[in-house]
Design a protein around this motif. Structure first.
Motif, short mmCIF file in Angstrom:
data_model
loop_
_atom_site.label_atom_id
_atom_site.label_comp_id
_atom_site.label_asym_id
_atom_site.label_seq_id
_atom_site.Cartn_x
_atom_site.Cartn_y
_atom_site.Cartn_z
N MET A 14 53.25 52.45 56.98
CA MET A 14 51.93 52.35 56.37
C MET A 14 51.98 51.35 55.23
N PRO A 15 51.05 50.37 55.20
CA PRO A 15 51.06 49.38 54.13
C PRO A 15 50.77 50.01 52.77
N GLU A 16 51.37 49.39 51.74
CA GLU A 16 51.13 49.88 50.39
C GLU A 16 49.76 49.42 49.91
N THR A 17 49.12 50.27 49.15
CA THR A 17 47.83 49.90 48.58
C THR A 17 48.04 49.08 47.31
N THR A 18 47.01 48.36 46.93
CA THR A 18 47.01 47.58 45.70
C THR A 18 45.89 48.09 44.82
N GLN A 19 46.15 48.16 43.53
CA GLN A 19 45.12 48.58 42.60
C GLN A 19 44.38 47.37 42.04
N PHE A 20 43.07 47.50 41.98
CA PHE A 20 42.24 46.44 41.43
C PHE A 20 41.43 46.98 40.26
N CYS A 21 41.37 46.19 39.19
CA CYS A 21 40.44 46.43 38.09
C CYS A 21 39.12 45.82 38.56
N THR A 22 38.07 46.63 38.63
CA THR A 22 36.81 46.13 39.18
C THR A 22 35.75 46.01 38.09
N PHE A 23 34.84 45.09 38.33
CA PHE A 23 33.78 44.81 37.37
C PHE A 23 32.61 44.16 38.09
N ARG A 24 31.50 44.04 37.37
CA ARG A 24 30.31 43.42 37.94
C ARG A 24 29.95 42.16 37.17
N VAL A 25 29.51 41.17 37.92
CA VAL A 25 28.94 39.95 37.37
C VAL A 25 27.68 39.70 38.19
N ASP A 26 26.53 39.81 37.51
CA ASP A 26 25.25 39.78 38.22
C ASP A 26 25.27 40.92 39.24
N ASP A 27 24.99 40.66 40.48
CA ASP A 27 25.03 41.75 41.47
C ASP A 27 26.31 41.74 42.30
N LEU A 28 27.30 40.98 41.84
CA LEU A 28 28.57 40.89 42.56
C LEU A 28 29.53 41.97 42.09
N PHE A 29 30.25 42.56 43.04
CA PHE A 29 31.29 43.54 42.74
C PHE A 29 32.62 42.84 42.95
N LEU A 30 33.32 42.58 41.84
CA LEU A 30 34.54 41.77 41.86
C LEU A 30 35.73 42.59 41.37
N GLY A 31 36.93 42.10 41.70
CA GLY A 31 38.12 42.77 41.23
C GLY A 31 39.29 41.82 41.06
N ILE A 32 40.21 42.24 40.21
CA ILE A 32 41.45 41.51 39.95
C ILE A 32 42.59 42.50 40.09
N ASP A 33 43.68 42.04 40.71
CA ASP A 33 44.87 42.88 40.81
C ASP A 33 45.20 43.40 39.41
N VAL A 34 45.32 44.70 39.30
CA VAL A 34 45.49 45.33 37.99
C VAL A 34 46.76 44.85 37.27
N GLN A 35 47.72 44.36 38.01
CA GLN A 35 48.95 43.87 37.38
C GLN A 35 48.72 42.58 36.60
N ARG A 36 47.61 41.89 36.86
CA ARG A 36 47.28 40.67 36.12
C ARG A 36 46.47 40.95 34.86
N VAL A 37 45.96 42.17 34.73
CA VAL A 37 45.07 42.51 33.62
C VAL A 37 45.88 42.99 32.42
N GLN A 38 45.69 42.34 31.30
CA GLN A 38 46.34 42.75 30.05
C GLN A 38 45.58 43.89 29.41
N GLU A 39 44.26 43.73 29.32
CA GLU A 39 43.42 44.76 28.73
C GLU A 39 41.96 44.44 28.98
N VAL A 40 41.12 45.42 28.72
CA VAL A 40 39.67 45.26 28.81
C VAL A 40 39.11 45.61 27.45
N ILE A 41 38.25 44.74 26.93
CA ILE A 41 37.72 44.97 25.59
C ILE A 41 36.23 44.69 25.56
N ARG A 42 35.58 45.28 24.57
CA ARG A 42 34.15 45.01 24.35
C ARG A 42 34.02 43.63 23.74
N SER A 43 32.81 43.21 23.61
CA SER A 43 32.52 41.89 23.10
C SER A 43 33.12 41.67 21.71
#
Length: 146
Positions: free
Chosen positions: A1-30
């Motif tokens: 069975m293939p291993e799953t990958t975790q994605f940090c997901t977010f929205r830009v306009d009406d798009l549902f996008l994601g980045i491999d969580v291993q690339r994300v350093q942190e998420v912060i407010r403005s």
């Protein structure tokens, strides 16, 4: 069975996008952003992230979408790149989700090349489609993108 990958997901306009969580350093407010003269239009400016100067890229502009309304504060997804951290400004943060590689599809050729180049592919989810962002290309802002 293939291993799953975790994605940090977010929205830009009406798009549902994601980045491999291993690339994300942190998420912060403005944060306060300092403009940079003659920077490409997708570069919103620089932020001071606890003493680390980080380039803030407006993902709406990078994807060729309309500007965010001024009353909506963006969120920052800070990703690790070869040249240090870069902030991708997004509309809202969603969850960290696991995706199955068997649900992955390449981006159709019918999509505008400038957008297709920024996407690694598409994951079919029970709730819709997740556009997997090609992080290295999304943060590679040059004068060609002015």
């Amino acid at each position: 069975m293939p291993e799953t990958t975790q994605f940090c997901t977010f929205r830009v306009d009406d798009l549902f996008l994601g980045i491999d969580v291993q690339r994300v350093q942190e998420v912060i407010r403005s944060l306060e952003i300092t403009s940079v003269p003659l920077a490409p239009s997708s570069v919103e400016g620089l932020i001071n992230l606890r003493g680390q100067i980080v380039t803030a890229i407006d993902l709406r502009r990078r994807l060729g979408l309309t500007s965010r309304l001024s009353e909506h504060e963006p969120m920052h997804v800070v990703v690790r790149g070869d040249d240090g951290a870069v902030s991708l400004m997004v509309d809202s943060i969603e969850d960290v989700i696991e995706v199955d590689p068997r649900d992955f599809e390449r981006v159709p050729e019918s999509i505008e090349p400038s957008v297709r180049d920024l996407l690694a592919g598409v994951y079919k989810l029970d709730t819709g489609l997740l556009l997997a962002l090609q992080t290295d290309r999304a943060v590679a802002v040059t004068t060609a993108t002015i």
